[in-house]
Design a protein around this motif. Sequence first.
Motif, PDB file in Angstrom:
ATOM      1  N   ILE B  20       0.846  -1.203   0.000  1.00 32.55           N
ATOM      2  CA  ILE B  20       0.000   0.000   0.000  1.00 32.55           C
ATOM      3  C   ILE B  20       0.877   1.247   0.000  1.00 32.55           C
ATOM      4  N   ALA B  21       1.918   1.226   0.833  1.00 37.93           N
ATOM      5  CA  ALA B  21       2.821   2.384   0.910  1.00 37.93           C
ATOM      6  C   ALA B  21       3.443   2.659  -0.458  1.00 37.93           C
ATOM      7  N   ALA B  22       3.741   1.570  -1.201  1.00 41.01           N
ATOM      8  CA  ALA B  22       4.355   1.747  -2.520  1.00 41.01           C
ATOM      9  C   ALA B  22       3.347   2.278  -3.541  1.00 41.01           C
ATOM     10  N   GLU B  23       2.071   2.091  -3.259  1.00 44.03           N
ATOM     11  CA  GLU B  23       1.015   2.442  -4.218  1.00 44.03           C
ATOM     12  C   GLU B  23       0.641   3.932  -4.158  1.00 44.03           C
ATOM     13  N   VAL B  24       0.826   4.557  -2.991  1.00 45.14           N
ATOM     14  CA  VAL B  24       0.291   5.920  -2.836  1.00 45.14           C
ATOM     15  C   VAL B  24       1.267   6.973  -3.338  1.00 45.14           C
TER      16      VAL B  24
END
Lengths: 383, 371
Positions: B20-24
């Motif tokens: 998720i952190a990589a997606e935002v």
Amino acid sequence: MMRHPAAGAADVERHAQEPKGMRAEVDAREQRVLGRIEQARSRPAHFRDAQITMAHGAGGKATRTLIEGLLVPAFGSASLGELADAGTVRLEGLGLALTTDSFVVKPLRFPGGSIGELAVNGTVNDLAVAGARPVALTLALVLEEGLPAEALRAEVEAIGAAARTAGVEIVAGDTKVVERGHADGMYVCTTGLGVLDPRASLSPRALKPGDRIVVSGPIGAHGTAIMLARGEFELDAAIESDTCSLWPAMDALLAAAGPGLRCVRDATRGGVASALNELALASGVAMLVRERAVPVDPAVAGACEILGIDPMYVANEGRLVACVAPELADAAVAALCRVQGSERAAEIGEVRSEPPGMVLVETAFGGKRVMDLLVGDPLPRIC
Amino acid sequence: MKFVDEFRNPELGRALSAQIAAEVEPRRHYKVMEVCGGHTHTIYKYGVDDLLPANVELVHGPGFPVCVIPMGRVDDAISIARGPGVIFTCFGDMLRVPGSSGTLLDAKAAGADVRMVYSPLDALRIARDNPDRDVVFLAIGFETTAPSTALTLMRARAERIPNFFCLCNHVTIVPPLRALLESPDLRLDGFIGPGHVSTVVGGRPFEFIPTDYGKPVVISGFEPLDVLQSVHMVLRQLAEGRCEVENQYTRVVPYAGNPRALEVLAAVFELRPHFEWRGLGFISQSGLKLSAAYADFDAERRYPVPGIRVADPKACQCGEVLKGVIKPWECKVFGTACTPERPIGTCMVSSEGACAAYYNYGRFARERQVV
């Protein structure tokens, strides 16, 4: 699948970085609000309710309000203000512990025990966790007109057997009969007397950051057994009450970790969560509980899961929670594990300095949350 | 517990958290609404939001039936409960919902025969066991619980039980979502869709959200990993500029819903012209009442209910909390005048209400923690 031309573009614009400092300002406002709440939480309770509801007896916030807001101020006793499981009295150099309790459980008999056995063990345990060797009990029976003699005989025998097991003598008693419909078969009221053990001096004020929190075995069995015995759930699980005398466990703790034993609580109504909250509030320290370390039998965990109830809030009748100096925690757990009924004792967390008066849980999933005093009865959720 | 523990695996949680952190986009602030109270409860109970980046905010929506019951309806329930010879039955959460002068729990303490039940069938059993007394069941909930009420009423009719009545407060999920989306002050990027409701209605009813409003929806399960994965799926849709209804909860939710449950609902209930929602006001065609075929079981026909509309307390900002306009702690009375033990607003009543969940579980200063 469909692409929406507006998706994303307008939103990115709208959410363009918040002005510098706004985030910090929001955080600061949230902190102020939370600070106000903590002040409100630690203020003395005021009893303002118009009538007594079942919540006042559930061991959560309403119970605390009733005791601290109405009873303690009216009696003005210093010892009572500690809200310990038993009061202490110094009499010509002898330290005594005194406790009283009423038992109104329904049904009278349940898997693993009955009201009579519960009355003896519950009273003995209030003395034990106050660091006192139980010596004597008094017993008052309130019997409902129409109670079958067989049921009474069974309870009287259970009381006798439990007292012999716990090594206490029943030295006085009283009997009252009330009309049909005025009691659930029978109520049992007790008073217990114990002699304070010199190996430890217990008080919530002794808690220090770094102390370890220990429970004497798997939690939640008693409350779950009662809930299922009431037959409201059509759940069938082999769960038995954990009712037993805690003096052997306490004796082992005193022997192994007496000097490092800070405070012990009997995790009855409101469960381990309420016991820890009472300690945190009374001592001004924080507690951190590691959910994964808390022993819960799979059947209890499963039943609680289905009912939407957290086992941490479920009543126990043979489990203590002890706070122990870090250097003696392992010895305390090892000593408990050698006592019959406490073989699965475990260290479940530690005392901290921040945030004062609060109990936090490190969830098995890796997040954190507050574990506050219960509000009302632990009501199952509906969907 | 088999088939449960797998969905609470912390290692998988951490891995998803990293994805998720990589997606935002770091400069963007995301607001995702979980519609259902069950999700809110999961998020706080497991500390799911601790595993999300700071710029991903979860907003707690109106999907918990207890939180949207207006005070006037609670007053109606209490007035019926106080009737002579009535046994009033309801789910536990409803006992503490404040009306204009007290709760059902207060009515019970004052002498009304109010009993907590775990299913409408329990209420029907009480009616069978007490043929000389009226037994009223307070029905609440979305399409999740409505079929069980419907089946109970069908059984009551089949068994010709004359003393069983239903005070129906069932509501439907789509109208309030539409009302939310129409609200000018709403600021949301996407939705975590309600898993339990979807087991009945399926995914299609939510397609208007991407079609008409350009927001992604992911129907989610209720374990912490379900919720994390659903957040990830919403963020991925946003990153890819996609916008659709996705089903994360495929192990339970058929996209077409449950036709038998929908049939039962259609047979027993009909839409009310309008129904009042706490904090959201009147929403047309959003509430259910008993159909003409079941009118004999309708408590509103059996008893004179006051039906007086009670305005929400002025200080209460439940409506704005439900819409995600403000966070629970930003409400003027949060945690001081309005607490779980003395709730002013319904968001504070049940552990699934946004305010109670935040107060009970989420209320601590991360900065002040010494970890």
